[in-house]
Design a protein around this motif. Structure first.
Motif: not given
Length: 118
Positions: A69-75
């Motif tokens: 989620x962090x890597x995808x910029x979602x959170x």
């Protein structure tokens, strides 16, 4: 066993209303198929860590979800509390999608986040 005990128990189950908090904490079961090699590796690792396979896999999945989620910029990593609980504002499309799929309203979500801060 008396008839009233059963009726009371049944009535309690029928009147039980899921709360946003109970929805978030509800356990969902699913199965996974591993190769024999993967299973043995898992058994040995969990034995060395003195934990169950279930607890180990839950921990690994949670960590992987956060990383992805962090890597995808979602959170943002700061969106998680020290206890590892989701403490996200209803601000991103991703979070709104998760909350909506759980059947929790925006107001209910904000109340949960506020109560987690207290």
């Amino acid at each position: 066993m008396s008839d009233s005990n059963f009726k009371n128990a049944l009535q309690g189950m029928l009147n039980k209303k899921e709360t946003p908090n109970s929805i978030l904490n509800k356990s969902i079961r699913f199965s996974i198929t591993l190769t024999n090699l993967q299973n043995k590796r898992l058994e040995i690792l969990t034995s060395k860590l003195s934990t169950s396979k279930q607890d180990f896999i839950q921990t690994i999945i949670e960590a992987a979800l956060r990383d992805i989620e962090s890597e995808l910029g979602l959170i943002d990593a700061k969106d998680y509390t020290q206890l590892g609980d989701l403490n996200l504002h209803y601000r991103t499309k991703y979070i709104r999608e998760i909350v909506a799929s759980l059947g929790i309203s925006e107001d209910e979500w904000e109340n949960l986040v506020e109560s987690a801060r207290d």
